[in-house]
Design a protein around this motif. Sequence first.
Motif, PDB file in Angstrom:
ATOM      1  N   ASN A   1       0.854  -1.180   0.000  1.00 60.03           N
ATOM      2  CA  ASN A   1       0.000   0.000   0.000  1.00 60.03           C
ATOM      3  C   ASN A   1       0.893   1.234   0.000  1.00 60.03           C
ATOM      4  O   ASN A   1       1.723   1.401   0.901  1.00 60.03           O
ATOM      5  CB  ASN A   1      -0.911   0.027   1.236  1.00 60.03           C
TER       6      ASN A   1
ATOM      7  N   TRP B   1      -5.332  -8.094   5.932  1.00 60.26           N
ATOM      8  CA  TRP B   1      -4.260  -9.011   5.537  1.00 60.26           C
ATOM      9  C   TRP B   1      -3.056  -8.699   6.432  1.00 60.26           C
ATOM     10  O   TRP B   1      -2.980  -7.625   7.036  1.00 60.26           O
ATOM     11  CB  TRP B   1      -3.891  -8.891   4.046  1.00 60.26           C
TER      12      TRP B   1
ATOM     13  N   THR C   1       5.363  12.386   5.020  1.00 60.63           N
ATOM     14  CA  THR C   1       6.005  11.751   3.865  1.00 60.63           C
ATOM     15  C   THR C   1       6.430  12.823   2.865  1.00 60.63           C
ATOM     16  O   THR C   1       5.858  13.919   2.833  1.00 60.63           O
ATOM     17  CB  THR C   1       5.006  10.779   3.201  1.00 60.63           C
TER      18      THR C   1
ATOM     19  N   PHE D   1      -1.515   1.394   8.404  1.00 61.39           N
ATOM     20  CA  PHE D   1      -1.490   2.756   7.856  1.00 61.39           C
ATOM     21  C   PHE D   1      -0.770   3.738   8.773  1.00 61.39           C
ATOM     22  O   PHE D   1      -0.360   4.809   8.326  1.00 61.39           O
ATOM     23  CB  PHE D   1      -2.900   3.249   7.480  1.00 61.39           C
TER      24      PHE D   1
HETATM   25  N1  LIG Z   1       3.289   7.466   2.805  1.00 62.76           N
HETATM   26  C1  LIG Z   1       2.540   6.358   2.911  1.00 62.76           C
HETATM   27  N2  LIG Z   1       2.770   5.497   3.916  1.00 62.76           N
HETATM   28  C2  LIG Z   1       2.016   4.370   4.031  1.00 62.76           C
HETATM   29  C3  LIG Z   1       0.961   4.108   3.121  1.00 62.76           C
HETATM   30  C4  LIG Z   1       0.756   5.026   2.057  1.00 62.76           C
HETATM   31  O1  LIG Z   1      -0.142   4.876   1.204  1.00 62.76           O
HETATM   32  N3  LIG Z   1       1.566   6.130   1.979  1.00 62.76           N
HETATM   33  N4  LIG Z   1       0.183   2.981   3.292  1.00 62.76           N
HETATM   34  C5  LIG Z   1       0.126   2.425   4.648  1.00 62.76           C
HETATM   35  C6  LIG Z   1      -0.571   1.142   4.713  1.00 62.76           C
HETATM   36  S1  LIG Z   1      -2.266   1.180   4.547  1.00 62.76           S
HETATM   37  C7  LIG Z   1       0.079  -0.025   4.993  1.00 62.76           C
HETATM   38  S2  LIG Z   1      -0.780  -1.465   5.247  1.00 62.76           S
HETATM   39  C8  LIG Z   1       1.565  -0.075   5.034  1.00 62.76           C
HETATM   40  C9  LIG Z   1       2.056  -1.103   4.045  1.00 62.76           C
HETATM   41  O2  LIG Z   1       3.447  -1.240   4.126  1.00 62.76           O
HETATM   42  P1  LIG Z   1       4.203  -2.217   3.110  1.00 62.76           P
HETATM   43  O3  LIG Z   1       3.764  -1.887   1.730  1.00 62.76           O
HETATM   44  O4  LIG Z   1       5.669  -1.954   3.335  1.00 62.76           O
HETATM   45  O5  LIG Z   1       3.804  -3.615   3.509  1.00 62.76           O
HETATM   46  O6  LIG Z   1       2.149   1.173   4.726  1.00 62.76           O
HETATM   47  C10 LIG Z   1       1.505   2.305   5.275  1.00 62.76           C
HETATM   48  N5  LIG Z   1       2.296   3.499   5.052  1.00 62.76           N
END
Ligand SMILES: Nc1nc2c(c(=O)[nH]1)N[C@H]1C(S)=C(S)[C@@H](COP(=O)(O)O)O[C@H]1N2
Length: 331
Positions: free
Chosen positions: A95, A156, A187, A249
């Motif tokens: 994600n 998941w 970010t 997240f």
């Molecule tokens: N900047 C940023 N961080 C984020 C996200 C994102 O969309 N943007 N997604 C989050 C979500 S919903 C999840 S489940 C995890 C997934 O981390 P992975 O892809 O390293 O497993 O990152 C999180 N950090």
Amino acid sequence: MLIKKQTGIEIPPSQITPEHIYRSRRRFMQGAAALSATALLAACGPQGNTAVTDAPRGRAATTGDEGKEPGQVAAATDELGDSLTKYQDIITYNNYYEFTTDKQTVSFMAADLRTSPWQVEVGGLVRNPGVYDIDDLRAQFDQEERIYRLRCVEAWSMVIPWIGFPLHKLLAAVEPLAAATHVRFETLYDPEQMPGQKSSWFDWPYVEGLRLDEAQHDLTLLATGLYGKDLLPQNGAPLRLVVPWKYGFKSIKSIVKIDLVETQPTSLWMASAPNEYGFYANVNPEAPHPRWSQASERRIGELGRRETLKFNGYEAQVASLYNGEDLRENF
Ligand SMILES: Nc1nc2c(c(=O)[nH]1)N[C@H]1C(S)=C(S)[C@@H](COP(=O)(O)O)O[C@H]1N2
Ligand SMILES: [Mo]
């Protein structure tokens, strides 16, 4: 754009550790030592300050291998005996909405993100604000391996061997002022590199936050790598947060700014869907998301489902952070 499902050579976790030839991962032995402590999840108190004045220990040696093979790890399971998720799955099922909402396309979309040079500004209510180069962060703070479960709110989950250092070490170095109650993370904002940020569905940049005591908890990690290698862009290179007892997240990727603040930060998810995503986001099988249950989860790589554990299995370590609080109210 190339969209294809990757099918790498699968290495059973049981074979990873002994057979692999050790490949110049700096501080690996320290990482392994730290792991045996964290794998048991014994006493998780702060481990003392690492002063800013520590002599830099030089840049982390990279494997020089941008390939899709995992590096060395210190154990094949987490402390509950659950197998590590395959490296291939960790780097191809992601994600990262700055690139795309399609989990299996993120790795392609994010491949060219420039992660060096990279600087992280640490400030707000602190005595020693500073701009840290990612190489300095790696050098100044011992990199250790931590095997954590990652539980996405979408139900998941994975088991990931991270490399990084506890956030409390960086916080100790900048010295939060007494007025600081929370930590706010941001970010990178760069719509040219991150086309998803051109979408007005979200209020970019991605922001997340923790209460200061959560941020100072020893489980809270700033990750720079996984599976013995530097992070790839899709996993949040070069620096991302990992808070294993909260939904995924909260674990914000590709961080450029960390601020100590005196009010609860509003995260991107709280701003976009306040009825669905709260500030705390502690994994709780008894508190369903408004649109789906959180009672069980699908472990990537496994058939069937498994029961979700309260605080994602870290209850013994973190429940005391929330004494007397209504966990369903503070969702
Ligand atoms: N900047 C940023 N961080 C984020 C996200 C994102 O969309 N943007 N997604 C989050 C979500 S919903 C999840 S489940 C995890 C997934 O981390 P992975 O892809 O390293 O497993 O990152 C999180 N950090
Ligand atoms: Mo997630």
